[in-house]
Design an enzyme around this catalytic site. Structure first.
Site, short mmCIF file in Angstrom:
data_model
loop_
_atom_site.label_atom_id
_atom_site.label_comp_id
_atom_site.label_asym_id
_atom_site.label_seq_id
_atom_site.Cartn_x
_atom_site.Cartn_y
_atom_site.Cartn_z
N LYS A 1 -0.49 4.06 8.04
CA LYS A 1 -0.49 2.90 7.74
C LYS A 1 0.42 1.76 8.51
O LYS A 1 0.43 0.60 8.27
CB LYS A 1 -0.24 2.50 6.22
CG LYS A 1 -1.39 3.38 5.22
CD LYS A 1 -1.22 3.36 3.91
CE LYS A 1 -2.12 4.18 3.04
NZ LYS A 1 -3.57 3.48 3.31
N LYS B 1 1.01 -1.15 -0.09
CA LYS B 1 0.00 -0.08 -0.09
C LYS B 1 1.03 1.19 -0.03
O LYS B 1 2.24 1.01 0.17
CB LYS B 1 -0.85 -0.06 1.07
CG LYS B 1 -0.35 -0.09 2.48
CD LYS B 1 -1.23 -0.08 3.64
CE LYS B 1 -2.06 -1.59 3.78
NZ LYS B 1 -3.39 -1.63 3.47
N THR C 1 -9.09 -1.08 -0.10
CA THR C 1 -9.77 -2.05 -0.78
C THR C 1 -8.69 -3.19 -1.13
O THR C 1 -9.31 -4.39 -1.53
CB THR C 1 -9.92 -1.42 -2.28
OG1 THR C 1 -8.75 -0.55 -2.75
CG2 THR C 1 -11.13 -0.37 -2.27
#
Length: 793
Positions: free
Chosen positions: A536, A530, A638
């Protein structure tokens, strides 16, 4: 779609090879075959494309205009082959001529039109809109280079231009007749009560159309990308006077506008370019929309009945002021009518809970680049304040800045979050007061991904197992995956395991060829791919990797579950901390992979330039999906859905769509750790939260000490002192506070993986529970609740 026979397909490919590419088949390269095959398959799409357009006009359907700065479409040939049902036919046709389909597909470059989840979501939505026969168009920018190509030098990220447009792009149709002038700068005067903008700069937006075909080829919509061209090609007088640079200025301005996605905006010139890009996309799109509407209808009051405009994030937030400007200045409507029409057409998708990620532009820059829009924004703001009696900090224009998130919210008919948790947090945090001022405006549309690309195309082995088990038809009815549970058996577990093993072997072979690192397919493939960002928490992952390496070295004879840690993703060029994390991962990989004591028990790989094609190779091979963001920071995700769909188990926090994934696959089939969003907020109220957490964790102390000593950078021992200091003293995203819980969850992962029967059962439950996360379900929600439109045909 009329079925295409193999002989007809072969004839079309050979015809294009000779008459479009200009090559004899005996001397054609892989590139030539790829171009000819692409043109032949494109021909098959065009009939559906034209038919869909005709039906939309004939049935006077309501169109959706989806505005996004990013569209990460991936390779288009293999996607079209799957949706048209031509994959096996074209494979056989090419084989007759000694050509491998995989080589042809691999020759196509990824269009560099996005950065990450935002662009991949937009691409999934276009696929689902076409599958569901929802008339619509995606609008973006045809970036010449797009996002940068990532490579590593000494472990550091180096950005180089993407070159996807240095060769012809066979899927697009240039539309030279679709040109719109996009103005900038200048000044505004008032004549007879009406504002007249006199821009001093302008460019032409020219359209390039790509058909996007849905499942089984029954409908195709359009992705229209704008490229900037000069309104005045060349100033010959200036050139002849010796001012060569100024003579080419109009061309330079135009080319710069559509050259790079997200130009570095730490400078004033970078900020101006980015604002111009956003207005360029928005203005060209709305001019195109109005032209199309007025070709069918003569009453602009009908616009909300026939048009729904979706702003994907704040980048197109200028759509509100620009639509009002066009309606008032160009089409003669009065302000109140124009404001009402715009507010009924526009919708806004929010993708962030981070206030700093909601765009803001200085009033000085906005007023200089878009003086007419600054006037309109101030009037919208005044009406917003008068209607809501809101406090100063809720104004659109506040502290000499234009707050684009507030502007988008105020102008939208609907504002949607992208997961249930995200939407709830929007109402309670970042948009709490706006939600109170405009009750009912916020609603939820949990993200989804297209199962055509992210399961059927990227994982043919698992797809075949699914079809053999529950029969065909699940590709556009993903909820049917739940039927897999009724067929649970040792044989089904073995078939799924074999498909995963083949994917892991293929990925290992690719890593060996590309990076020279040997991977053991029996090891657990533990993947975090990602965008690199502190929230994150790739840093937490690599710190755990160091702790695991140290533990293996202390006791190499223990019964370790072998792991391959895979990282992937790009950091924004100006994001120094993220780039340091990338360098740390690569430094750790260099040490770990060369350690004979550790051997195959642990490997670390970071393939550069993560993109859609790499994702299609990697996600089906993953055993474990790392979704470890600080709770309350990730809107949805996603990638988490794609991994689940492909049989990877998730280690994650209660953040974004993780919450819903856990609900659908079962809490017992999800490795949960970490604080909740509420606990995160409570932790922030403790000024010494990081230091207190580290002092309670001997493992984390040891890892940080190794970094401080330069264990992974002996040539520069102080290299990671900044990351160590940040973790001890700031730790804005609570890596330290969640670290021990993360370690405990990783130990649980090891235990589950060592128990094959348990792991197999968890994998099946994850695949079976992933049907909710189809973008078809998401688009149905948008059609019913946001766009208020219907499928045609």
């Amino acid at each position: 779609m009329t079925p295409i026979g193999a002989d007809d397909l072969e004839a079309a490919i050979l015809r294009h090879l000779v008459y479009t590419i200009g090559k004899d088949k005996d001397h054609a390269s892989t590139h030539d075959w790829r171009m000819a095959a692409s043109y032949a398959v494109r021909d098959a799409v065009v009939d559906s494309w034209f038919a869909a357009t005709r039906q939309t006009y004939e049935q006077k359907g309501k169109r959706v205009y989806y505005l996004s700065m990013e569209f990460l479409m991936g390779r288009l040939l293999d996607d079209a082959l799957v949706n048209l049902g031509l994959h096996d036919k074209i494979k056989d046709v090419l084989a007759r001529h000694g050509i491998a389909l995989d080589d042809v597909i691999g020759d196509e470059p990824d269009a560099a039109l996005g950065n990450g989840g935002l662009g991949r979501l937009a691409a999934c939505f276009l696929d689902s809109m076409a599958t569901l026969r929802c008339p619509g168009m995606g609008y973006g920018i045809r970036y010449e280079h797009g996002l940068f190509r990532q490579r590593f030098e000494g472990g550091r990220q180096v950005e180089t231009p993407e070159d996807w447009l240095t060769q012809p792009h066979p899927w697009e149709f240039e539309r030279p007749e679709a040109n719109y002038t996009v103005p900038f700068k200048g000044w505004v005067e008032t004549v007879d009560g009406r504002a007249i903008w006199h821009p001093s700069e302008s460019v032409l937006a020219r359209a390039y159309d790509t058909p996007v075909v849905g499942w089984q080829g029954t409908w195709a919509n359009t992705l229209r990308l704008w490229a900037a061209h000069p309104t005045e090609l060349f100033d010959l007088e200036r050139f002849n006077a010796g001012d060569h640079t100024a003579a080419a200025a109009p061309e330079a301005l135009a080319r710069t506008l559509s050259r790079v996605l997200y130009p570095e905006d730490t400078t004033d010139s970078g900020k101006e370019l980015r604002l111009k890009q956003e207005f360029f996309l928005t203005s060209a799109t709305l001019q195109d929309m109005l032209r199309r509407f007025l070709s069918e209808y003569d009453d602009l009051a009908l616009l909300p009945e026939k048009v729904a405009i979706q702003m994907n994030d704040t980048h197109p937030a200028l759509a509100g002021p620009e639509l009002i400007r066009l309606l008032v200045d160009e089409h003669g409507l009065d302000w109140s009518d124009a404001r009402k029409i715009a507010g009924q057409c526009l919708n806004y998708t929010n993708h962030t809970l981070l206030p700093e990620a909601l765009e803001r532009w200085s009033t000085w820059l906005m007023g200089r680049v878009l003086p007419r829009h600054m006037q309109i924004i101030e009037r919208i703001d005044a009406e917003h304040v008068a209607a809501t009696k809101c406090p100063e900090h809720l104004r659109i224009v506040w502290h000499d800045q234009v707050h684009m998130g507030t502007l988008a919210f105020v102008m939208a008919r609907h504002v949607n979050g992208v997961s249930a948790l995200h939407t709830d947090l929007m109402k309670d945090t970042v948009f709490a007061e706006l939600n109170a001022a405009y009750p009912g405006r916020i609603l939820n549309q949990t993200n989804g991904v297209t199962p055509r690309r992210w399961l059927r195309l990227s994982n043919p082995g698992l797809s075949a197992v699914i079809t053999d088990t529950i029969e065909a038809g699940w590709e556009n009815d993903l909820g049917r995956l739940s039927e897999l549970v009724r067929h649970e058996s040792d044989a089904l577990h073995a078939a799924i395991r074999a498909a995963k093993r083949a994917n892991k072997e293929a990925f290992a072979a690719w890593v060996q060829a590309e990076m020279g690192v040997t991977l053991n397919p029996d090891a657990m493939f533990d993947v975090q791919v990602k965008r690199i960002h502190e929230y994150k928490r790739q840093l937490m992952n690599v710190l755990e990797t160091i702790a695991r390496w140290a533990a293996i070295r202390r006791d190499p004879g223990a019964d370790w579950v072998p792991r391959v840690k895979v990282f992937g993703g790009k950091a924004a060029p100006g994001y120094a901390t993220a780039k340091q994390v990338i360098r740390l991962v690569n430094d750790v990989a260099r040490v770990v992979n060369a350690d004979p004591v550790v051997g195959d028990r642990l490997k670390v790989v970071y393939p550069p330039n993560y993109n859609v094609s790499m994702a299609q190779r990697l996600i089906p091979a993953a055993d474990l999906s790392e979704q470890i963001s600080t709770a309350g920071k990730e809107a949805s995700g996603t990638g988490n859905m794609k991994f689940t769909m492909n049989g990877a188990l998730t280690i994650g926090t209660l953040d974004g769509a993780n919450v819903e994934i856990r609900e659908h696959v079962g809490a017992e089939n999800f490795f949960l750790f970490g604080m909740t969003a509420e606990e995160v907020q409570a932790c922030y109220r403790k000024p010494d939260h990081a230091r207190a957490a580290i002092l309670q964790s001997q493992v984390l102390q040891d890892v940080l000490q190794m970094l401080a000593e330069g264990r992974f950078s002996p040539e520069e021992p102080t290299r990671y002192h900044g990351l160590v200091d940040m973790t001890w003293n700031h730790d804005s995203f609570l890596v330290a506070s969640d670290f021990d819980a993360y370690m405990a969850a990783q130990a649980e992962v090891d235990a589950a993986y060592a128990d094959t029967a348990r792991w197999d059962a968890m994998v099946l439950q994850n695949i079976a529970g992933s049907g909710y996360f189809s973008s078809d379900r998401t688009i149905r929600g948008y059609m019913d609740e946001v766009w208020h439109t219907k499928a045609l045909g």
